[in-house]
Scaffold this motif. Structure first.
Motif, PDB file in Angstrom:
ATOM      1  N   ARG A  51       0.051   0.919  14.264  1.00 29.16           N
ATOM      2  CA  ARG A  51      -1.202   0.678  14.588  1.00 29.16           C
ATOM      3  C   ARG A  51      -1.575  -0.399  14.595  1.00 29.16           C
ATOM      4  NH1 ARG A  51      -0.316   5.360  11.393  1.00 29.16           N
ATOM      5  NH2 ARG A  51      -0.919   7.066  12.312  1.00 29.16           N
ATOM      6  N   GLN A  52      -2.629  -0.943  15.491  1.00 33.10           N
ATOM      7  CA  GLN A  52      -3.346  -2.265  15.336  1.00 33.10           C
ATOM      8  C   GLN A  52      -3.759  -2.832  14.054  1.00 33.10           C
ATOM      9  OE1 GLN A  52      -6.251  -3.395  18.630  1.00 33.10           O
ATOM     10  NE2 GLN A  52      -7.456  -3.302  16.681  1.00 33.10           N
ATOM     11  N   GLY A  53      -4.429  -2.025  13.330  1.00 33.96           N
ATOM     12  CA  GLY A  53      -5.050  -2.183  12.077  1.00 33.96           C
ATOM     13  C   GLY A  53      -4.137  -2.585  11.132  1.00 33.96           C
ATOM     14  N   GLU A  54      -2.662  -1.893  11.312  1.00 30.20           N
ATOM     15  CA  GLU A  54      -1.737  -2.088  10.094  1.00 30.20           C
ATOM     16  C   GLU A  54      -1.129  -3.494  10.649  1.00 30.20           C
ATOM     17  OE1 GLU A  54      -0.460   2.657   9.927  1.00 30.20           O
ATOM     18  OE2 GLU A  54       0.774   1.399  11.421  1.00 30.20           O
ATOM     19  N   ILE A  55      -0.903  -3.697  11.766  1.00 29.82           N
ATOM     20  CA  ILE A  55      -0.474  -4.958  12.095  1.00 29.82           C
ATOM     21  C   ILE A  55      -1.225  -6.112  11.518  1.00 29.82           C
ATOM     22  CG2 ILE A  55       0.045  -6.683  14.034  1.00 29.82           C
ATOM     23  CD1 ILE A  55       1.176  -4.051  15.534  1.00 29.82           C
ATOM     24  N   LEU A  56      -2.497  -6.057  11.802  1.00 28.66           N
ATOM     25  CA  LEU A  56      -3.418  -7.114  11.395  1.00 28.66           C
ATOM     26  C   LEU A  56      -3.543  -7.301   9.814  1.00 28.66           C
ATOM     27  CD1 LEU A  56      -6.540  -6.412  14.092  1.00 28.66           C
ATOM     28  CD2 LEU A  56      -4.343  -7.980  14.173  1.00 28.66           C
ATOM     29  N   GLY A  57      -3.327  -6.382   9.353  1.00 27.75           N
ATOM     30  CA  GLY A  57      -3.179  -6.024   7.686  1.00 27.75           C
ATOM     31  C   GLY A  57      -2.113  -6.564   7.043  1.00 27.75           C
ATOM     32  N   LEU A  58      -0.765  -6.863   7.879  1.00 28.70           N
ATOM     33  CA  LEU A  58       0.410  -6.970   7.498  1.00 28.70           C
ATOM     34  C   LEU A  58       0.406  -8.412   6.715  1.00 28.70           C
ATOM     35  CD1 LEU A  58       3.140  -5.664   7.739  1.00 28.70           C
ATOM     36  CD2 LEU A  58       3.622  -6.921   9.880  1.00 28.70           C
TER      37      LEU A  58
END
Length: 188
Positions: A51-58
């Motif tokens: 998900r977008q938020g998962e990628i941005l928090g990676l």
């Protein structure tokens, strides 16, 4: 009175339609983006279904180059870090060799440190999703001559490509973080 109300399947009149990119469109999108960071970000979304938020928090310590896996341990939304929404969302996603290569090249180019974000803003803070989409994603789609899609459609693209290749539904479900294969089959 004692019966459970069924879960909603979407709002009446909700016209958000799932859009899946073809392999030619994926290639065109990646080639249309001039920035290595954003090319790698799009490729990560397309090749992991995160998900977008998962990628941005990676963070870099979530990327295991030896095991070829990405660990999803947090999400970044509304300018805050959160734990993923369900137990199933805490997961390890397998990486294809091309993604391992591109992430390694991006880490080297960006000087990424293990405690740092994989895709930070210029000042090292998490990217603001609206800025990322408006300044990079939508212009890359336009340059690639692809009709506007939602960033989340990159996740749908991943799942659809996996199904089209004959991948096991249970495997796809665990990679996407869905609660059951039924959820995956209902969506795709």
């Amino acid at each position: 009175r004692d019966a459970e109300r069924p879960k909603a399947t979407g709002k009446v009149g909700d016209t958000r339609e799932m859009r899946i990119l073809t392999t030619d469109q994926i290639r065109a999108l990646i080639e249309a983006e001039p920035s290595q960071k954003y090319r790698t970000l799009y490729l990560t979304a397309i090749m992991t279904g995160a998900r977008q938020g998962e990628i941005l928090g990676l963070q870099w310590h979530d990327v295991d180059f030896e095991k070829k896996q990405i660990r999803i341990a947090r999400t970044y939304n509304h300018e805050r870090f959160f734990e993923p929404k369900t137990k199933g969302s805490l997961r390890k996603i397998d990486m294809a060799p091309v993604l391992v290569k591109e992430l390694a090249a991006w880490k080297l180019a960006s000087g990424g440190k293990d405690e740092g974000l994989v895709f930070p803003s210029g000042d090292g803070t998490p990217l603001i999703c609206h800025n990322m989409k408006n300044r990079h994603f939508f212009p890359a789609l336009k340059k690639a001559e692809i009709e506007p899609i939602r960033f989340h459609d990159l996740r749908h693209t991943y799942a659809s490509l996996m199904l089209a290749q004959g991948e096991n539904v249970k495997y796809i479900q665990t990679q996407l973080g869905h609660s059951s294969p039924t959820v995956t089959l209902n969506v795709y």
